[in-house]
Structures are given as C-alpha cells and as structure tokens.
Design a protein around this motif. Sequence first.
Motif, PDB file in Angstrom:
ATOM      1  N   ALA A 114       0.808  -1.221   0.000  1.00 37.93           N
ATOM      2  CA  ALA A 114       0.000   0.000   0.000  1.00 37.93           C
ATOM      3  C   ALA A 114       0.840   1.270   0.000  1.00 37.93           C
ATOM      4  O   ALA A 114       0.359   2.334  -0.417  1.00 37.93           O
ATOM      5  N   LEU A 115       2.085   1.198   0.464  1.00 45.62           N
ATOM      6  CA  LEU A 115       2.929   2.396   0.524  1.00 45.62           C
ATOM      7  C   LEU A 115       3.120   3.025  -0.848  1.00 45.62           C
ATOM      8  O   LEU A 115       3.302   4.239  -0.968  1.00 45.62           O
ATOM      9  N   ILE A 173      -4.653   1.335   1.107  1.00 48.38           N
ATOM     10  CA  ILE A 173      -4.551  -0.064   1.534  1.00 48.38           C
ATOM     11  C   ILE A 173      -5.289  -0.978   0.567  1.00 48.38           C
ATOM     12  O   ILE A 173      -4.794  -2.058   0.217  1.00 48.38           O
ATOM     13  N   ALA A 174      -6.466  -0.550   0.110  1.00 47.41           N
ATOM     14  CA  ALA A 174      -7.233  -1.360  -0.839  1.00 47.41           C
ATOM     15  C   ALA A 174      -6.466  -1.531  -2.146  1.00 47.41           C
ATOM     16  O   ALA A 174      -6.447  -2.626  -2.726  1.00 47.41           O
ATOM     17  N   THR A 205      -2.917  -5.200  -5.767  1.00 48.78           N
ATOM     18  CA  THR A 205      -1.668  -5.582  -6.428  1.00 48.78           C
ATOM     19  C   THR A 205      -1.204  -6.975  -6.015  1.00 48.78           C
ATOM     20  O   THR A 205      -0.415  -7.594  -6.725  1.00 48.78           O
ATOM     21  N   LEU A 206      -1.698  -7.475  -4.890  1.00 48.99           N
ATOM     22  CA  LEU A 206      -1.360  -8.820  -4.423  1.00 48.99           C
ATOM     23  C   LEU A 206      -2.379  -9.853  -4.883  1.00 48.99           C
ATOM     24  O   LEU A 206      -2.301 -11.015  -4.495  1.00 48.99           O
ATOM     25  N   GLY A 207      -3.342  -9.414  -5.706  1.00 45.41           N
ATOM     26  CA  GLY A 207      -4.363 -10.328  -6.175  1.00 45.41           C
ATOM     27  C   GLY A 207      -5.460 -10.575  -5.169  1.00 45.41           C
ATOM     28  O   GLY A 207      -6.204 -11.549  -5.287  1.00 45.41           O
ATOM     29  N   ALA A 230     -10.075  -6.542   1.631  1.00 44.66           N
ATOM     30  CA  ALA A 230      -9.001  -6.796   2.591  1.00 44.66           C
ATOM     31  C   ALA A 230      -8.678  -5.568   3.417  1.00 44.66           C
ATOM     32  O   ALA A 230      -8.118  -5.674   4.507  1.00 44.66           O
ATOM     33  N   ALA A 231      -9.018  -4.382   2.904  1.00 48.23           N
ATOM     34  CA  ALA A 231      -8.796  -3.158   3.668  1.00 48.23           C
ATOM     35  C   ALA A 231      -9.609  -3.151   4.954  1.00 48.23           C
ATOM     36  O   ALA A 231      -9.289  -2.405   5.889  1.00 48.23           O
TER      37      ALA A 231
END
Length: 315
Positions: free
Chosen positions: A104-105, A118-119, A124-126, A131-132
């Motif tokens: 997320a950074l 964060i979302a 990007t991780l699929g 998940a946020a």
Amino acid sequence: MAAAAAGSLRRAGWRLWRGRAGLRCQLYPPQRALHASAVLRRASDEKKEPLASSPQQQFDSPPTDPQPDHEPQGPRSSYTGQGGQESEDYESEEQLQHRILTAALEFVPEHGWTAEAIAEGAKTLGLSVAAAGMFHNDGSELILHFVSQCNTKLSDMLEQEQKEVQLGKTEKKPTDQFLRDALEARLRMLIPYIEKWPQAVSILLLPHNIPSSLNLLTSMIDDILHYAGDQSTDFNWYTRRAVLTGIYNTTELVMMQDSSPDFEETWRFLENRIADAMNMDNTAKQVQSTGQALAQGLMGAAVTITNLTGLNQRR
C-alpha cells in the motif's frame, strides 16, 4: 508344483493384508488423508496425465474425496497469489497484513494514508479490496507500519556502520557528526511521502495512536544513542534522549515546510540544533532547554499541523 503355488498364494495374501493395514494407518487422523488427497490431485492436475500405479500403490492411495480440498482443522491455510498459483506455505494473519501494508505504501502519494491506499495495495497482491477491512479506517496502521520499517532500516544501517568501524574499514565519526548523520538519514526516508506527511503526523497525534507512535520514536532514539556509544546510567540517560527527541521532532516540522533544494534549510537547522545540544554546559541547562524545546515543539506541532491540514481555514 502344488507346494510352490500354495507358497505364492500365502505371500500374496500377506502382502494384501499389509496393504490394507497400511491403508487403515494412513486414514488416521482424517486430516492427513484429506491433505494427501489434495496433494495427489494437484500433482495429477499439473502433470495432466494419469499416474501409473502398481497394485500395492492402489491399496496405499486414499479414496477420492468429492468434497472441496481443505483441512478441516488447524491454523494452516493456503492462499492464492496474483498469478493464480496456490501455495501451501503457512501465512499468518499478521504476515498477510504486513504484505498488504507494504504494497500500500506505493499508493500513499496518490491516496494519502487512507483505506483507499490499503485497498489498492491489496489489489496488487491479487486480493480483494475488502481486505482493507482488516485495518482501521484512519490509516494509522499504515503509518505505524511505515515508521517501523524506517526504524528497522536505520538500525540496520547503524549496525553495519559499527561493524565497519570495528573491522577498521572506516574511522569512527565524532559524536555530533554521527548524531547529525543518523537523524538526517532517518528524516530522508520521509521524502517520498513528504507531501502527505502532515496528514500522517496529525493522525499519529490522535489519543489512541500516541502510545504506539511514542514507542516507535523512543525506540529509534535509543538505537541512535546506543550506536553513538552512549553508556550513561544516571540522569543523563533521560536528558540525552529527551534532547535528541526534541531535535528530531522540531526538525521534522521544519522539513514539512521546507521548499529549498534537497531540503538544505532543514539540514542546516538540524546541524545547528545538534551543535547547541553538544555545547550545553551542564545537566541543569539540559533539563531547562529540554523542557522549553518540548513545549515549543508541541505548540509548534499543533499550529503547524492545523495550518498544513487546513483545519483553521474559514469555511
């Protein structure tokens, strides 16, 4: 001939009995059977060809389970990566959160220290943007994660520098230069996010975030003074940490308002504050200066953050 045939039948019967016994052992406990079934089916899917098996292997193989493959008990779980590949490696919730926050950074410069960043990191991780929901809406966990990462990088850098000095590869720096370089290195880690850092500071000043934020700050100061060679056990232990904390906080505020090339004014301010600290005559003066620095720092922080976040603008 009849005796040989009877012997062969007895040996075949013995192997058949052992195969059935092995099957009963493999079916207990049930988790192993399910896990083995899942592994065998995945291996079969990957090879996309039938496996040649002997009569003995047919007895050793557990029956095919039509239900979805999963372990009914236990903390281990599989996850699917962005490429769609399933991994059986154990990943705790804390490890998953760490991966999401790190990803997320990248989106902080665009979305700030928010749930949106964060979302995007989860995507990007699929993973689903849902998940946020594992984190607080104020973005505090993302900020604390970043601060913790920066502190770890700084500690590793100082440790490596100490090793090089011990090995005679480099000369030991004077204390004032060491402190200045350490604080500058830590502050430079904020540069990629400097436009959004006032927002981060305002969030860290919220009452429920102060304990965690203060813990990370004092831990960083402890590391710097430790590698600087501070071995004091008296009242100086407190005053030195209080003074260095005040220098870091006030320099951070200057940095957020600095528009000079490569933050030259910030580093000049930092150098002057380090020189002032090194020139303090005695402990009493240190305590007095520390109190003034902390009071001014807190007042300046409140005013600066109010101005930077636009909270004092008339609507």
